[in-house]
Design an enzyme around this catalytic site. Structure first.
Site, PDB file in Angstrom:
ATOM      1  N   GLN B 255       0.827  -1.194   0.000  1.00 60.89           N
ATOM      2  CA  GLN B 255       0.000   0.000   0.000  1.00 60.89           C
ATOM      3  C   GLN B 255       0.870   1.256   0.000  1.00 60.89           C
ATOM      4  O   GLN B 255       0.553   2.252  -0.649  1.00 60.89           O
ATOM      5  CB  GLN B 255      -0.930  -0.022   1.212  1.00 60.89           C
ATOM      6  CG  GLN B 255      -2.227   0.709   1.011  1.00 60.89           C
ATOM      7  CD  GLN B 255      -2.945   0.258  -0.241  1.00 60.89           C
ATOM      8  OE1 GLN B 255      -2.823  -0.888  -0.678  1.00 60.89           O
ATOM      9  NE2 GLN B 255      -3.661   1.156  -0.862  1.00 60.89           N
ATOM     10  N   HIS B 258       2.128   3.071  -3.263  1.00 63.63           N
ATOM     11  CA  HIS B 258       1.219   3.796  -4.163  1.00 63.63           C
ATOM     12  C   HIS B 258       1.592   5.266  -4.302  1.00 63.63           C
ATOM     13  O   HIS B 258       1.562   5.821  -5.398  1.00 63.63           O
ATOM     14  CB  HIS B 258      -0.226   3.689  -3.668  1.00 63.63           C
ATOM     15  CG  HIS B 258      -0.949   2.515  -4.226  1.00 63.63           C
ATOM     16  ND1 HIS B 258      -1.127   2.316  -5.568  1.00 63.63           N
ATOM     17  CD2 HIS B 258      -1.552   1.456  -3.621  1.00 63.63           C
ATOM     18  CE1 HIS B 258      -1.800   1.192  -5.775  1.00 63.63           C
ATOM     19  NE2 HIS B 258      -2.055   0.649  -4.609  1.00 63.63           N
ATOM     20  N   GLU B 322      -9.939   2.079   3.959  1.00 63.51           N
ATOM     21  CA  GLU B 322     -10.268   1.638   2.592  1.00 63.51           C
ATOM     22  C   GLU B 322     -10.049   0.117   2.484  1.00 63.51           C
ATOM     23  O   GLU B 322     -10.936  -0.615   2.090  1.00 63.51           O
ATOM     24  CB  GLU B 322      -9.358   2.378   1.596  1.00 63.51           C
ATOM     25  CG  GLU B 322      -9.576   1.983   0.152  1.00 63.51           C
ATOM     26  CD  GLU B 322      -8.468   2.504  -0.768  1.00 63.51           C
ATOM     27  OE1 GLU B 322      -7.404   2.929  -0.264  1.00 63.51           O
ATOM     28  OE2 GLU B 322      -8.664   2.454  -2.001  1.00 63.51           O
ATOM     29  N   HIS B 323      -8.852  -0.329   2.849  1.00 62.69           N
ATOM     30  CA  HIS B 323      -8.540  -1.764   2.872  1.00 62.69           C
ATOM     31  C   HIS B 323      -8.313  -2.180   4.316  1.00 62.69           C
ATOM     32  O   HIS B 323      -7.592  -1.505   5.048  1.00 62.69           O
ATOM     33  CB  HIS B 323      -7.250  -2.062   2.102  1.00 62.69           C
ATOM     34  CG  HIS B 323      -7.266  -1.605   0.679  1.00 62.69           C
ATOM     35  ND1 HIS B 323      -6.676  -0.427   0.268  1.00 62.69           N
ATOM     36  CD2 HIS B 323      -7.804  -2.162  -0.441  1.00 62.69           C
ATOM     37  CE1 HIS B 323      -6.841  -0.286  -1.051  1.00 62.69           C
ATOM     38  NE2 HIS B 323      -7.522  -1.321  -1.504  1.00 62.69           N
ATOM     39  N   ASP B 356      -6.682  -6.147  -5.474  1.00 66.82           N
ATOM     40  CA  ASP B 356      -6.319  -5.109  -6.449  1.00 66.82           C
ATOM     41  C   ASP B 356      -6.386  -5.623  -7.868  1.00 66.82           C
ATOM     42  O   ASP B 356      -6.574  -4.854  -8.805  1.00 66.82           O
ATOM     43  CB  ASP B 356      -4.880  -4.629  -6.190  1.00 66.82           C
ATOM     44  CG  ASP B 356      -4.809  -3.609  -5.073  1.00 66.82           C
ATOM     45  OD1 ASP B 356      -5.868  -3.075  -4.695  1.00 66.82           O
ATOM     46  OD2 ASP B 356      -3.693  -3.346  -4.581  1.00 66.82           O
ATOM     47  N   HIS B 415     -52.847  18.135  -4.329  1.00 60.93           N
ATOM     48  CA  HIS B 415     -52.489  16.728  -4.136  1.00 60.93           C
ATOM     49  C   HIS B 415     -53.722  15.935  -3.694  1.00 60.93           C
ATOM     50  O   HIS B 415     -53.968  14.822  -4.158  1.00 60.93           O
ATOM     51  CB  HIS B 415     -51.402  16.593  -3.059  1.00 60.93           C
ATOM     52  CG  HIS B 415     -50.021  16.933  -3.540  1.00 60.93           C
ATOM     53  ND1 HIS B 415     -49.662  18.194  -3.927  1.00 60.93           N
ATOM     54  CD2 HIS B 415     -48.912  16.162  -3.699  1.00 60.93           C
ATOM     55  CE1 HIS B 415     -48.392  18.196  -4.303  1.00 60.93           C
ATOM     56  NE2 HIS B 415     -47.911  16.969  -4.172  1.00 60.93           N
TER      57      HIS B 415
END
Lengths: 427, 427
Positions: B255, B258, B322-323, B356, B415
């Site tokens: 990770q 990245h 996220e992960h 991934d 209505h």
């Protein structure tokens, strides 16, 4: 209403333009309220409530006593109506619950998807001319079914510092966990940052005026999600000679009474029907208490004649109406082929107001053409989908090499290495 | 990596802060590109491609010939890996298809929900240091399964005016309908407004640098939806003494490579494991080609010791990773109780890089704590849910009175009238 016959395709985008709002000039006001509520909390909430709503709040939170008193002020027959609506909305939204989806994509590679509730949600309910307690049913019922832990409701107090009893009764009935007497920008800001009395939430739902709309947009910059972008309400009816012109006119007017910027459109393959509906609209309009609003909205509105159903369908998909009523002989053609609409009402006995209140479908729907890419509010709006995976030793041996090759081709060596280490350990 | 022991609850929000980006200063640039592309179309697209990507484009669209040539440049083994990944992603996303949900909420009142595809979607695939062809699998495969009619892909050209062959091969394999050699702000602007070559789309997906991120935010002001707000990638691992420290370190590093602003966190109830992982990270880091990037990200990152699983769970839910990798003896506790995470990876043989690339789950996931309220990309991201209702004469008689009462209580006479007219006609 403007009548248009056989519009050419290159005129559609002009013809289908929505009445626009300008919001740029209020962004600064909204931002300054946000900043003050972020730093001063309840103190600033009360200051703005005094400034905008002209009332000095003692307590921001509605007490249990106020809820009990409110219940006494609602007629038994209205309570019963609300319970009927709630029951239908519950049935329809409960049916939307999805099971865990489990797939073994490769031998030893198990993947699954589960939906879990958003823990904290905020509901905004406008006050003003009409107490929109029906919107509480549409938001709090699915929030509860989804399993949201905190359901915060904000609604502006009246001059006496109270919230309409129908709002309190419905909020309590639907399991709202905290009711706050706060409206407008300050309500959205408070739910965005949290104050001493008002909890911070992860997602804000509900309609509002242009200040609330701009505030909800701004909230997204601070990490809060919103239900959808808002715009004036709208209705498109497709009808032919099998339609009841008086019913069609009544549906057009029920949308037109929402606001001066509402828009209603009739698309028809029958010139006779267009003329009859026009006369019916004029007749029924005279009897309405909100005549002034409806007249302004009707002035924005259009009666469009087209040669055939295919042409009608294309124009409707180009517009993407929030509400779409189908009153034609071959209704299946429209129901099967409509690509862009929030909610579809089929046949002479399905008025749009049924979906607004009690049929069971949700009335929080995408306006302004957003039906092309947004869902109306539904059970999933209160949840998020999460994925899970568990890979066995066998599984990583089966897909490990593919991962290594792809990671290397993307130049991500550490991604490859995480697999290589595991494969090596199994040799 | 910073080590933190038993952090007190009131320090969590500071401890779990993400590395932040400032974007305010690029908003003006983004807005001016949008304005020029709106008015000048392809002409402005080419001008900005020359300015930002330093290449003079002859054709914006990739030709069939270029696609065929690209395919020859990809090794057979990489093609096979891509096909394995595609097959798994297809299986998992196809299983997410939901049936029509039909409920007769009251006798004569039929309501149903159907999901229909978003007609036109745009996929943004970054170029730059790594050709992220795997992201095409994650976006084009579900777009195709959903039934989206137009699937437009934009990716920046290199100095020779070409797109990486792996991107072209994968895009063609996955049924992208139009591939455009355009990147950055100008790509997002072009898909927002449409140009002579690039179609306007209703929703834009895909990752990008901060210019792309701000451009996607701006696109939402012009009526386009986006997949989700973007932020730097992140991973949280919970591990105890049953975890393999070398595997954990390899996941943290995969990770970290990245970007310099990526963040990785280890939460553990074992001080020994924390120390061993720390040493493993230092060792493995030395061998990485993207060492410089990973070192910077590791500097942002944390090793957090807590006393017990309950405390660990609370801190993880507060962060909303996220992960999320779970390598502990009692994994069920975390799997059952995790409320906020994008994707969950369970056990020693489930590296994050499996998700991934090739396990089948989607890798486009909510960062920056957005797992609290956003789903990762899934089949529904390419569809919208629409509701339908059909009410019979009997049905409107059953719920008509409830609608009349509620509409009157909300002060919406038109209505009510739409129902009253219909009830009268049935008397």
């Amino acid at each position: 209403m403007k009548k248009i016959y056989n519009p050419k395709k290159d005129t559609w985008s002009k013809l289908l333009e929505r009445p626009t709002q300008t919001v740029a000039d209020i962004e600064e006001t909204v931002l300054s309220v946000f900043n003050e509520i972020k730093t001063e909390g309840d103190f600033a909430v009360k200051r703005y409530t005094k400034k905008f709503d002209k009332v000095t709040l003692k307590n921001i939170l509605v007490s249990q006593n106020e809820i009990e008193e409110a219940s006494k002020l609602i007629s038994e027959e209205l309570k019963k109506a609300i319970r009927i609506a709630k029951s239908n909305i519950e049935k329809f939204h409960a049916a939307q619950k999805t099971d865990k989806i489990f797939v073994e994509t490769t031998n030893g590679v198990s993947c699954w998807q589960e939906k879990r509730p958003i823990q904290k949600v905020g509901l905004y309910i406008p006050g003003g001319t009409a107490p929109l307690f029906s919107t509480i049913l549409m938001l709090a019922v699915p929030a509860n079914l989804a399993g949201c832990k905190e359901i915060v409701l904000c609604s502006p107090p009246n001059k006496e510092g109270n919230i309409d009893p129908a709002i309190l009764y419905t909020a309590n009935l639907c399991g709202v966990t905290r009711i706050c007497k706060v409206g407008g920008i300050q309500a959205i800001a408070a739910m965005t940052f949290g104050t001493e009395s008002i909890p911070q939430v992860y997602k804000i739902f509900g309609p509002g005026n242009q200040f609330v709309t701009v505030a909800k947009q701004l909230a997204t910059k601070f990490g809060v999600a919103i239900d959808m972008p808002a715009g004036p309400s709208e209705l498109l009816v497709v009808a032919d000679d099998t339609a009841n012109a008086a019913f069609v006119a009544s549906d057009l007017l029920s949308q037109a009474e929402h606001g001066k910027d509402s828009q209603v459109i009739l698309v028809s393959t029958s010139k006779e029907l267009i003329d009859t509906v026009e006369k019916e609209v004029e007749k029924q309009l005279l009897a309405l208490p909100r005549k002034e609003i409806a007249t302004a909205a009707i002035a924005n509105s259009k009666l469009i004649y087209v040669e055939n159903d295919q042409e009608a369908l294309e124009i409707i998909n180009e517009y993407g109406p929030e509400h779409f009523i189908v009153c034609v002989a071959n209704e299946d053609f429209y129901v099967e082929n409509i690509a862009n609409a929030g909610s579809v009402f089929i046949g002479n006995y399905t008025p749009e107001s049924a979906g607004d209140y009690a049929s069971g479908t949700n009335h929080t729907l995408p306006t302004n053409g957003y039906a092309k890419q947004y869902s109306g509010v539904n059970l999933d709006s209160f949840m998020k989908s999460m994925t899970f995976q568990k890979i066995s030793e066998k599984g990583i041996q089966n897909i490990g090499n593919a991962i290594e090759l792809m990671a290397a081709a993307e130049g991500l060596q550490a991604h490859k290495n995480a697999v290589t280490l595991r494969l090596e350990s199994l040799k």
